[in-house]
Motif scaffolding. Structure first.
Motif, PDB file in Angstrom:
ATOM      1  N   ILE A 346      40.141  25.924  29.411  1.00  0.00           N
ATOM      2  CA  ILE A 346      40.437  25.990  30.846  1.00  0.00           C
ATOM      3  C   ILE A 346      41.520  27.028  31.069  1.00  0.00           C
ATOM      4  O   ILE A 346      42.611  26.930  30.494  1.00  0.00           O
ATOM      5  N   ARG A 347      41.183  28.025  31.855  1.00  0.00           N
ATOM      6  CA  ARG A 347      42.149  29.075  32.177  1.00  0.00           C
ATOM      7  C   ARG A 347      42.449  29.011  33.666  1.00  0.00           C
ATOM      8  O   ARG A 347      41.692  29.548  34.478  1.00  0.00           O
ATOM      9  N   PRO A 348      43.526  28.327  34.037  1.00  0.00           N
ATOM     10  CA  PRO A 348      43.831  28.214  35.466  1.00  0.00           C
ATOM     11  C   PRO A 348      44.175  29.559  36.072  1.00  0.00           C
ATOM     12  O   PRO A 348      44.673  30.470  35.399  1.00  0.00           O
ATOM     13  N   LYS A 349      43.896  29.678  37.332  1.00  0.00           N
ATOM     14  CA  LYS A 349      44.193  30.907  38.055  1.00  0.00           C
ATOM     15  C   LYS A 349      45.705  31.080  38.212  1.00  0.00           C
ATOM     16  O   LYS A 349      46.432  30.126  38.479  1.00  0.00           O
ATOM     17  N   ALA A 350      46.159  32.288  38.009  1.00  0.00           N
ATOM     18  CA  ALA A 350      47.589  32.564  38.148  1.00  0.00           C
ATOM     19  C   ALA A 350      48.035  32.337  39.595  1.00  0.00           C
ATOM     20  O   ALA A 350      47.280  32.588  40.540  1.00  0.00           O
ATOM     21  N   VAL A 351      49.260  31.868  39.758  1.00  0.00           N
ATOM     22  CA  VAL A 351      49.744  31.532  41.093  1.00  0.00           C
ATOM     23  C   VAL A 351      49.884  32.769  41.967  1.00  0.00           C
ATOM     24  O   VAL A 351      49.823  32.687  43.196  1.00  0.00           O
ATOM     25  N   ASP A 352      50.067  33.938  41.348  1.00  0.00           N
ATOM     26  CA  ASP A 352      50.236  35.160  42.129  1.00  0.00           C
ATOM     27  C   ASP A 352      48.957  36.005  42.157  1.00  0.00           C
ATOM     28  O   ASP A 352      48.999  37.180  42.543  1.00  0.00           O
ATOM     29  N   ASP A 353      47.835  35.410  41.761  1.00  0.00           N
ATOM     30  CA  ASP A 353      46.560  36.141  41.768  1.00  0.00           C
ATOM     31  C   ASP A 353      45.940  36.035  43.148  1.00  0.00           C
ATOM     32  O   ASP A 353      45.492  34.965  43.565  1.00  0.00           O
ATOM     33  N   ALA A 354      45.895  37.163  43.862  1.00  0.00           N
ATOM     34  CA  ALA A 354      45.348  37.163  45.220  1.00  0.00           C
ATOM     35  C   ALA A 354      43.830  37.237  45.228  1.00  0.00           C
ATOM     36  O   ALA A 354      43.205  37.037  46.268  1.00  0.00           O
ATOM     37  N   GLY A 355      43.211  37.533  44.097  1.00  0.00           N
ATOM     38  CA  GLY A 355      41.763  37.634  44.039  1.00  0.00           C
ATOM     39  C   GLY A 355      41.233  39.010  44.402  1.00  0.00           C
ATOM     40  O   GLY A 355      40.022  39.216  44.431  1.00  0.00           O
ATOM     41  N   PHE A 356      42.122  39.967  44.664  1.00  0.00           N
ATOM     42  CA  PHE A 356      41.709  41.325  44.998  1.00  0.00           C
ATOM     43  C   PHE A 356      42.890  42.262  44.756  1.00  0.00           C
ATOM     44  O   PHE A 356      44.031  41.815  44.588  1.00  0.00           O
ATOM     45  N   THR A 357      42.605  43.545  44.742  1.00  0.00           N
ATOM     46  CA  THR A 357      43.642  44.557  44.581  1.00  0.00           C
ATOM     47  C   THR A 357      43.464  45.642  45.630  1.00  0.00           C
ATOM     48  O   THR A 357      42.347  45.916  46.079  1.00  0.00           O
ATOM     49  N   VAL A 358      44.577  46.253  46.032  1.00  0.00           N
ATOM     50  CA  VAL A 358      44.569  47.381  46.964  1.00  0.00           C
ATOM     51  C   VAL A 358      45.290  48.539  46.285  1.00  0.00           C
ATOM     52  O   VAL A 358      46.454  48.410  45.884  1.00  0.00           O
ATOM     53  N   THR A 359      44.592  49.648  46.116  1.00  0.00           N
ATOM     54  CA  THR A 359      45.173  50.819  45.454  1.00  0.00           C
ATOM     55  C   THR A 359      45.007  52.051  46.340  1.00  0.00           C
ATOM     56  O   THR A 359      44.003  52.187  47.049  1.00  0.00           O
ATOM     57  N   LEU A 360      45.993  52.924  46.293  1.00  0.00           N
ATOM     58  CA  LEU A 360      45.950  54.187  47.027  1.00  0.00           C
ATOM     59  C   LEU A 360      45.470  55.275  46.074  1.00  0.00           C
ATOM     60  O   LEU A 360      46.100  55.534  45.050  1.00  0.00           O
ATOM     61  N   GLU A 361      44.365  55.920  46.403  1.00  0.00           N
ATOM     62  CA  GLU A 361      43.799  56.952  45.552  1.00  0.00           C
ATOM     63  C   GLU A 361      44.350  58.323  45.925  1.00  0.00           C
ATOM     64  O   GLU A 361      45.018  58.492  46.946  1.00  0.00           O
ATOM     65  N   GLU A 362      44.050  59.310  45.088  1.00  0.00           N
ATOM     66  CA  GLU A 362      44.617  60.639  45.261  1.00  0.00           C
ATOM     67  C   GLU A 362      44.210  61.290  46.577  1.00  0.00           C
ATOM     68  O   GLU A 362      44.961  62.078  47.148  1.00  0.00           O
ATOM     69  N   ASP A 363      43.024  60.964  47.050  1.00  0.00           N
ATOM     70  CA  ASP A 363      42.551  61.576  48.299  1.00  0.00           C
ATOM     71  C   ASP A 363      43.050  60.852  49.540  1.00  0.00           C
ATOM     72  O   ASP A 363      42.601  61.127  50.656  1.00  0.00           O
ATOM     73  N   GLY A 364      43.989  59.909  49.367  1.00  0.00           N
ATOM     74  CA  GLY A 364      44.547  59.187  50.500  1.00  0.00           C
ATOM     75  C   GLY A 364      43.734  58.000  50.944  1.00  0.00           C
ATOM     76  O   GLY A 364      44.062  57.361  51.959  1.00  0.00           O
TER      77      GLY A 364
END
Length: 478
Positions: A346-364
């Motif tokens: 059983i691997r519980p979900k981390a408390v700070d895991d939002a389930g998604f990521t937001v990244t800024l790419e080079e092209d803005g």
């Protein structure tokens, strides 16, 4: 004509999920009885299953494209769509599943072992399932998810206890024909055996399998001859048997050199250093063969090999060889660790895991990646404004809006949800945080509202006509 195939590239496509249905219940004296759209059915999976009756991948060589059936769409009256049928593909015992880059995905050993090569898409929810106290009459439904597609490579590694290795025409096929009931092709020219032959041997209380691995010549581990295609078939064996020809007619060959060459190829291939070795001096029924066997036996014993002198023609020494192999196989089976009970991790979900990521790419461009937001995008009908608004609310509740703000996104910046291949790109507007600004009171069906009095309807109609007249007077041409 190809009769044996041990490596194929399979193009698999799971079934798509059925779309949900947007429907309103209607009956006499109750024309608008609320939403009753059913859910779409699940798409079928593509499943690989080990079947002992299958010995080759020939079927998939001729028909490499395989697709499961799609799920059926939902219907009104709360009728859910039918699930798609799973596509079950039987494969031989010992099949290894790899991706296009050569990474091992599964090692299928044992009758009934399964692996899902492509998973079917989920069915979309109908508007009945989307209804809530806040959204009593949704005018939309969710789309079904597309099924997984991709290419997998199937490689067959023969499941045998004993592997016979040696130069072409060393007598391997003859040995396997007299040790077991196998009937391989036998002739006096090189490369008679073009496919691995498998036989079953019974020695006392031990039953084991023996495989004849063809085509080993100098350079086989680099792809020369047929060896590279079949070296994988010795990986699962418990013991390697060097079959040396003591009656070869080739003047430049001798049994000791043959042994050194084969050992060099096995060492170059790798992963077989721990397997016990036995040397079989074959064709001792020929006088010159017996003389050569007596000459080289001391050198082989000095190297630490167990040696058996045999003849496939006269059956000399076969019983001793068979029982010796049975003893080694029995020891190897006893040394294998017993299978432990399945452990559930059983691997519980981390408390700070939002389930998604937001990244800024080079092209803005701001890119959003995550299982939930990407799945929600695939299930959204972008031709339906209410469905788009529902997606906006879901993303907002998940916290995508807040993360975009933290990442520095401003109104009008480009946002992409998904991978580069199938992303949905839009210009971000922070007003999406409230959700309802896009569509007013989203989710309400105005047909269910109480009718306005006739006098009120006339006043509203007159007001709309007066407004239209004023706009015409203001913009009419000269």
């Amino acid at each position: 004509m190809t009769t044996f195939v041990d490596r194929v590239e399979l193009h698999v496509a799971a079934g798509n999920g059925g779309h949900g249905c947007a429907s309103v219940h209607r009956e006499k004296f109750k024309p608008l009885g609320g939403p009753d759209g059913g859910n779409g059915g699940r798409g079928g999976d593509v499943i690989l299953v080990v079947d002992q009756s299958v010995t080759t991948l020939l079927e998939y060589h001729h028909s490499p494209h395989r697709k499961a059936t799609n799920g059926k769409p939902g219907e009104g009256g709360n009728r859910s769509g039918k699930d798609g049928s799973d596509l079950v593909l039987p494969v031989p015992d010992g099949t290894v599943v790899l991706d296009g880059k050569g990474n091992v995905l599964a090692d299928l050993v044992g009758e009934g072992t399964t692996y899902i090569a492509a998973q079917g898409g989920r069915g979309g929810l109908g508007n009945a399932a989307l209804a809530s106290a806040r959204r009593k009459a949704p005018g939309f439904a969710l789309l079904g998810e597309p099924g997984q597609t991709g290419d997998v490579v199937l490689e067959l590694k023969t499941v045998a206890d004993v592997a016979l290795v040696g130069f072409p025409s060393a007598g391997k096929s003859s040995l396997i024909s007299v040790l077991s009931a196998a009937k391989p092709k036998i002739a006096d020219y090189p490369f008679t055996t073009l496919v691995p032959n498998l036989g079953v041997v019974t020695a006392g209380a031990t039953v084991y399998t023996i495989a004849d691995v063809p085509g080993l010549i100098p350079g086989a581990s680099q792809g020369k001859g047929l060896g590279l295609e079949f070296l994988r078939h010795v990986e699962r064996c418990s013991v390697l048997v060097h079959v040396l020809d003591t009656a070869t007619l080739e003047s430049e060959r001798d049994p000791l050199t043959d042994l050194d060459v084969i050992e060099a190829e096995l060492r170059e291939y790798g992963g077989l250093e721990d397997r016990p070795r036995i040397v079989v001096l074959n064709k001792v029924d020929i006088p010159d063969g017996q003389d050569l066997a007596d000459m080289i036996r001391p050198d082989l014993e000095a190297r630490g090999y167990r040696i058996f002198e045999v003849s496939a023609v006269s059956r000399h020494g076969l019983k001793e060889l068979s029982f010796a192999l049975a003893g080694i196989v029995a020891e190897a089976r006893a040394a294998k660790p017993k299978q432990e009970a399945t452990r559930i991790v059983i691997r519980p979900k981390a408390v700070d895991d939002a389930g998604f990521t937001v990244t800024l790419e080079e092209d803005g461009l701001y890119r959003v990646r995550g299982e939930k937001p990407e799945r929600w995008v695939r299930q959204t009908d972008f031709n339906n404004d209410e469905a788009v608004g529902y997606l906006a609310d879901r993303l907002n509740r998940l916290g995508v809006e807040d993360e975009l703000m933290k990442a520095g996104a401003r109104a009008g910046d480009g946002v992409a949800i998904g991978s580069e291949d199938d992303a949905v790109v839009f210009d971000w507007e922070p007003s999406m945080a409230a959700g309802a600004e896009m569509l007013g009171r989203r989710g309400e069906d105005h047909r269910l509202e109480a009718p306005r009095p006739a006098a009120q309807r006339r006043r509203d109609r007159d007001a709309e006509r007066d407004e239209a007249d004023r706009e015409y007077d203001e913009f009419k041409p000269f």
